[in-house]
Design a protein around this motif. Structure first.
Motif, mmCIF file in Angstrom:
data_model
loop_
_atom_site.group_PDB
_atom_site.id
_atom_site.type_symbol
_atom_site.label_atom_id
_atom_site.label_comp_id
_atom_site.label_asym_id
_atom_site.label_seq_id
_atom_site.Cartn_x
_atom_site.Cartn_y
_atom_site.Cartn_z
ATOM 1 N N MET A 79 0.441 -1.215 0.314
ATOM 2 C CA MET A 79 -0.009 -0.054 -0.007
ATOM 3 C C MET A 79 0.250 1.280 -0.146
ATOM 4 N N ALA A 80 0.632 2.314 -0.943
ATOM 5 C CA ALA A 80 1.196 3.431 -0.814
ATOM 6 C C ALA A 80 0.083 5.054 -0.629
ATOM 7 N N LEU A 81 0.732 5.575 -0.259
ATOM 8 C CA LEU A 81 -0.099 6.547 -0.472
ATOM 9 C C LEU A 81 0.581 8.245 -0.694
ATOM 10 N N PHE A 82 0.181 8.914 -1.700
ATOM 11 C CA PHE A 82 0.735 9.903 -2.265
ATOM 12 C C PHE A 82 -0.286 11.177 -1.480
ATOM 13 N N GLU A 83 0.517 12.146 -1.423
ATOM 14 C CA GLU A 83 0.204 13.430 -0.903
ATOM 15 C C GLU A 83 0.650 14.687 -1.246
ATOM 16 N N GLY A 84 0.407 15.796 -0.831
ATOM 17 C CA GLY A 84 1.456 17.146 -1.779
ATOM 18 C C GLY A 84 0.114 17.748 -2.145
ATOM 19 N N ARG A 85 0.262 19.177 -1.547
ATOM 20 C CA ARG A 85 -0.269 20.194 -2.040
ATOM 21 C C ARG A 85 -0.783 19.468 -3.364
ATOM 22 N N ASP A 86 -1.860 20.835 -3.675
ATOM 23 C CA ASP A 86 -2.977 20.742 -4.790
ATOM 24 C C ASP A 86 -1.157 21.197 -6.332
ATOM 25 N N ALA A 87 -1.964 20.250 -7.218
ATOM 26 C CA ALA A 87 -1.005 20.918 -8.941
ATOM 27 C C ALA A 87 0.642 19.919 -8.128
ATOM 28 N N ALA A 88 0.083 19.112 -6.668
ATOM 29 C CA ALA A 88 1.453 18.341 -7.131
ATOM 30 C C ALA A 88 1.980 17.120 -7.656
ATOM 31 N N GLY A 89 1.299 16.332 -8.578
ATOM 32 C CA GLY A 89 1.856 15.133 -9.539
ATOM 33 C C GLY A 89 1.378 14.189 -9.112
ATOM 34 N N LYS A 90 0.392 14.102 -7.643
ATOM 35 C CA LYS A 90 0.144 13.361 -7.197
ATOM 36 C C LYS A 90 -0.345 12.110 -8.449
ATOM 37 N N GLY A 91 -1.598 12.446 -9.025
ATOM 38 C CA GLY A 91 -1.989 11.608 -9.893
ATOM 39 C C GLY A 91 -1.323 10.900 -11.359
ATOM 40 N N GLY A 92 0.075 12.209 -11.345
ATOM 41 C CA GLY A 92 0.013 11.508 -12.346
ATOM 42 C C GLY A 92 1.491 10.669 -12.270
ATOM 43 N N TYR A 226 -0.697 26.070 5.095
ATOM 44 C CA TYR A 226 -0.734 24.598 4.724
ATOM 45 C C TYR A 226 0.834 24.144 4.707
ATOM 46 N N THR A 227 1.919 25.292 4.472
ATOM 47 C CA THR A 227 3.228 25.240 5.272
ATOM 48 C C THR A 227 3.517 24.273 6.941
ATOM 49 N N GLU A 228 3.250 25.157 7.020
ATOM 50 C CA GLU A 228 2.995 24.829 8.704
ATOM 51 C C GLU A 228 2.594 23.398 9.193
ATOM 52 N N LYS A 229 0.791 23.920 8.578
ATOM 53 C CA LYS A 229 0.373 22.343 8.943
ATOM 54 C C LYS A 229 0.982 21.257 8.122
ATOM 55 N N ARG A 230 1.899 21.245 6.976
ATOM 56 C CA ARG A 230 2.862 20.315 6.469
ATOM 57 C C ARG A 230 3.983 19.762 7.198
ATOM 58 N N ASP A 231 4.781 20.969 8.198
ATOM 59 C CA ASP A 231 5.943 20.807 8.810
ATOM 60 C C ASP A 231 5.123 20.177 10.356
ATOM 61 N N LEU A 232 4.152 20.726 10.691
ATOM 62 C CA LEU A 232 3.675 19.938 11.926
ATOM 63 C C LEU A 232 3.594 18.255 11.858
ATOM 64 N N MET A 233 2.799 18.257 10.869
ATOM 65 C CA MET A 233 3.030 16.402 10.033
ATOM 66 C C MET A 233 3.784 15.683 9.933
ATOM 67 N N PHE A 234 4.763 16.283 9.504
ATOM 68 C CA PHE A 234 6.072 15.594 9.700
ATOM 69 C C PHE A 234 6.481 15.372 11.032
ATOM 70 N N GLU A 235 6.766 16.293 11.405
ATOM 71 C CA GLU A 235 7.212 15.807 13.467
ATOM 72 C C GLU A 235 6.743 15.391 13.805
ATOM 73 N N LYS A 236 4.765 15.198 13.478
ATOM 74 C CA LYS A 236 4.209 14.195 14.557
ATOM 75 C C LYS A 236 3.995 12.788 14.054
ATOM 76 N N THR A 237 4.279 12.595 12.570
ATOM 77 C CA THR A 237 4.357 10.916 12.070
ATOM 78 C C THR A 237 5.138 10.735 10.900
ATOM 79 N N HIS A 238 6.516 11.274 11.302
ATOM 80 C CA HIS A 238 7.470 10.779 10.298
ATOM 81 C C HIS A 238 7.898 9.926 11.357
ATOM 82 N N LYS A 239 8.011 8.304 11.415
ATOM 83 C CA LYS A 239 8.358 7.468 12.179
ATOM 84 C C LYS A 239 9.821 6.544 11.762
ATOM 85 N N LYS A 240 10.278 5.900 12.191
ATOM 86 C CA LYS A 240 11.107 4.613 11.387
ATOM 87 C C LYS A 240 10.786 3.674 11.372
ATOM 88 N N GLU A 241 9.415 3.467 11.581
ATOM 89 C CA GLU A 241 8.720 1.807 11.150
ATOM 90 C C GLU A 241 8.256 2.626 10.077
#
Length: 293
Positions: A79-92, A226-241
């Motif tokens: 399973m893989a999930l793709f996130e990013g700002r609008d128009a980041a190229g997720k669908g392509g 969006y930048t502020e929320k992105r950075d906090l998301m990484f801080e809280k949800t980036h783990k080794k596993e």
């Protein structure tokens, strides 16, 4: 110009300069064209050559077909999930992965906003219904991380729901890992001028205009939020596993190749051709919040 068109023209603070952007004007402003590719700290001065890209992509897609046979033979779930700002190229990017896979065991999940019933359920419930079964690949075009970005920025959830989500995600994703599902998280990162260029391209291309939503227009002045929320998301949800693989995506070609390479290099599948896969460009793909510093 109509009143409706005038209402969509906005003044944007771009690196301390006030810039006017009218998405309905068919002429792309020169300041966007000039700075789009290099925006957001992008490390290359030009896009990857199209012919070179297509040759490399074909080799990687052959490897992905091998992966699908391996998943089916072993019962492994991916399973893989793709996130990013609008128009980041997720669908392509997802399309490049999925293009030659057997649709019977490779699915793309792109959910609409929750129904009334779904809105009353446990937040993660509607996503779990789409998790892979034995031998299957599932690719999420946006995911539960809507609640880490668009929902709090646009006021679609309460501050309490947002805080609870950030606390719950690591535990939720631990269960995915513990269950034995091979799980990737990709964030496609683009610069502000590149996003504006892609929005403008969508607005004036009759084949792509459906991709431009009222939400995109409403968010034009919310880049910093969006930048502020992105950075906090990484801080809280980036783990080794369950790490975030972050991809600089101003050039879609380099982004797609490196996303696929990362998936292939992570897997131990039968018939793996490392020479065909090549190496990750560490200027394009890295891990965790430090990669964007």
């Amino acid at each position: 110009m109509t009143d409706a068109q005038e209402s969509r023209a906005v003044n944007l603070d771009i690196n301390g300069k006030l810039r006017r952007f009218d998405i309905d004007d068919p002429e792309l402003p020169g300041w966007i064209e000039e700075h789009a590719l290099g925006s957001g700290g992008y490390p290359y001065d030009d896009k990857l050559n199209k012919e070179k890209f297509e040759k490399q992509l074909e080799k990687l897609q052959i490897e992905l077909v091998k992966v699908q046979f391996w998943l089916k033979a072993t019962g492994t779930r991916l399973m893989a999930l793709f996130e990013g700002r609008d128009a980041a190229g997720k669908g392509g990017t997802i399309f490049s992965i999925n293009a030659y896979l057997n649709p019977r065991s490779a699915r793309i999940v792109a959910l609409n906003k929750p129904t009334e019933t779904e809105a009353g359920q446990w937040y993660f419930q509607r996503y779990i219904e789409h998790f892979p079964t034995s031998g299957e690949i599932v690719l999420f075009d946006r995911s539960w991380y809507n609640r880490a970005g668009v929902e709090p920025v646009m006021g679609f959830c309460t501050p309490e729901q947002y805080r609870d989500f950030l606390k719950a995600v690591p535990r939720f994703e631990d269960t995915i890992s513990d269950e034995g599902i091979i799980f990737f998280k990709f964030w496609l990162d683009i610069g502000r001028e590149m996003q504006l260029k892609r929005f403008h391209d969508r607005r004036h291309d009759p084949l792509k205009i459906w991709k431009l939503s009222p939400m995109d227009i409403a968010a034009l002045n919310k880049w910093d939020d969006y930048t502020e929320k992105r950075d906090l998301m990484f801080e809280k949800t980036h783990k080794k596993e369950t790490p975030w693989a972050i991809v600089r995506a101003n050039d879609k070609r380099r982004a797609r190749l490196n996303v696929i390479r990362h998936i292939l290099l992570t897997l131990d599948y039968e018939g793996k051709d490392k020479d065909a896969i090549g190496e990750i460009d560490d200027r394009i793909l890295g891990f965790g919040p430090k990669f964007l510093k």
